[in-house]
Write an enzyme that holds these catalytic residues in place. Structure first.
Site, PDB file in Angstrom:
ATOM      1  N   SER A  63      14.222   1.865   2.091  1.00  0.00           N
ATOM      2  CA  SER A  63      15.434   2.118   1.316  1.00  0.00           C
ATOM      3  C   SER A  63      16.417   2.900   2.175  1.00  0.00           C
ATOM      4  O   SER A  63      16.016   3.710   3.014  1.00  0.00           O
ATOM      5  CB  SER A  63      15.113   2.927   0.060  1.00  0.00           C
ATOM      6  OG  SER A  63      16.302   3.317  -0.597  1.00  0.00           O
TER       7      SER A  63
ATOM      8  N   TYR B  18      11.618  10.459  -4.192  1.00  0.00           N
ATOM      9  CA  TYR B  18      11.704   9.027  -3.884  1.00  0.00           C
ATOM     10  C   TYR B  18      12.133   8.847  -2.427  1.00  0.00           C
ATOM     11  O   TYR B  18      11.536   8.073  -1.679  1.00  0.00           O
ATOM     12  CB  TYR B  18      12.693   8.331  -4.823  1.00  0.00           C
ATOM     13  CG  TYR B  18      12.952   6.889  -4.460  1.00  0.00           C
ATOM     14  CD1 TYR B  18      12.018   5.906  -4.763  1.00  0.00           C
ATOM     15  CD2 TYR B  18      14.115   6.511  -3.807  1.00  0.00           C
ATOM     16  CE1 TYR B  18      12.240   4.571  -4.419  1.00  0.00           C
ATOM     17  CE2 TYR B  18      14.348   5.188  -3.453  1.00  0.00           C
ATOM     18  CZ  TYR B  18      13.418   4.229  -3.767  1.00  0.00           C
ATOM     19  OH  TYR B  18      13.639   2.916  -3.422  1.00  0.00           O
TER      20      TYR B  18
ATOM     21  N   ASP C 254      -1.808  -2.909 -10.569  1.00  0.00           N
ATOM     22  CA  ASP C 254      -1.051  -1.664 -10.579  1.00  0.00           C
ATOM     23  C   ASP C 254      -1.135  -1.063  -9.182  1.00  0.00           C
ATOM     24  O   ASP C 254      -2.212  -0.660  -8.734  1.00  0.00           O
ATOM     25  CB  ASP C 254      -1.650  -0.715 -11.615  1.00  0.00           C
ATOM     26  CG  ASP C 254      -0.943   0.619 -11.699  1.00  0.00           C
ATOM     27  OD1 ASP C 254      -0.037   0.891 -10.879  1.00  0.00           O
ATOM     28  OD2 ASP C 254      -1.310   1.419 -12.584  1.00  0.00           O
TER      29      ASP C 254
ATOM     30  N   LYS D 249      10.154   7.015   0.797  1.00  0.00           N
ATOM     31  CA  LYS D 249      10.724   5.940   1.616  1.00  0.00           C
ATOM     32  C   LYS D 249      10.866   6.389   3.075  1.00  0.00           C
ATOM     33  O   LYS D 249      10.743   5.569   3.994  1.00  0.00           O
ATOM     34  CB  LYS D 249      12.068   5.469   1.044  1.00  0.00           C
ATOM     35  CG  LYS D 249      11.909   4.749  -0.295  1.00  0.00           C
ATOM     36  CD  LYS D 249      10.983   3.548  -0.170  1.00  0.00           C
ATOM     37  CE  LYS D 249      10.888   2.747  -1.434  1.00  0.00           C
ATOM     38  NZ  LYS D 249      10.137   1.489  -1.256  1.00  0.00           N
TER      39      LYS D 249
END
Length: 164
Positions: free
Chosen positions: A141, A155, A64, A159
């Site tokens: 990304s 998010y 994980d 990134k």
């Protein structure tokens, strides 16, 4: 002979998607590959078999990426399985597409831990194993520079941090 013959690679978060594609491409170029996965046991086993069919060594490690100890353990295990490392691909990542005001602290922590902290910790753990000319590649990304729609703010922040 291919470009990566004899090279030893670890790809995090690679049981499916971009990570699986990267692992297969590394194997196509001659690298032996270890992948990490969190829950996709069957997909990881299928990918390992596909890499082995290419004549390369392949292994899967359950880890994980939100767990700092699991990140370090996975790098150590990968290096032991392969006999070192030449390439680390930090690919593991998660997104929680939730309106910003509704994000819980747990959601924020999860994205920071997997998308940012895990990449830093994996790189730290891998550096002692990397051979001369070794490489660390971290997958970012396009949303790191422009958020195309609501719900991706944190998010995108994670990134963006990888660009640093």
């Amino acid at each position: 002979m291919t470009k990566l013959t004899g090279k030893l690679a670890l790809v995090t978060g690679a049981a499916r998607g971009i990570g699986a594609g990267i692992a297969l491409a590394l194997a196509d170029q001659g690298a032996d590959v270890v992948i990490t996965y969190e829950r996709s046991t069957e997909r990881a086993a299928t990918l390992v078999a596909a890499i082995e069919q290419k004549g390369r060594r392949a292994f899967a490690i359950q880890a994980d990426s939100a767990d700092a100890a699991a990140v370090k353990r996975s790098v150590d295990e990968a290096a032991a399985m392969l006999g070192g490392l030449d390439i680390l691909v930090n690919n593991a990542g998660i997104a929680r597409v939730i309106p910003f005001v509704d994000l819980s602290l747990a959601d924020i922590d999860a994205m920071l831990n997997v998308n940012v902290r895990a990449a830093v910790l994996a790189a730290q753990a891998a550096i002692p194993y990397l051979k001369q000319g070794g490489r660390i590649v971290t997958i970012g990304s396009n949303v790191s520079q422009r958020v195309p729609f609501g719900g991706l703010t944190v998010y995108a922040l994670t990134k963006s941090a990888l660009l640093a």
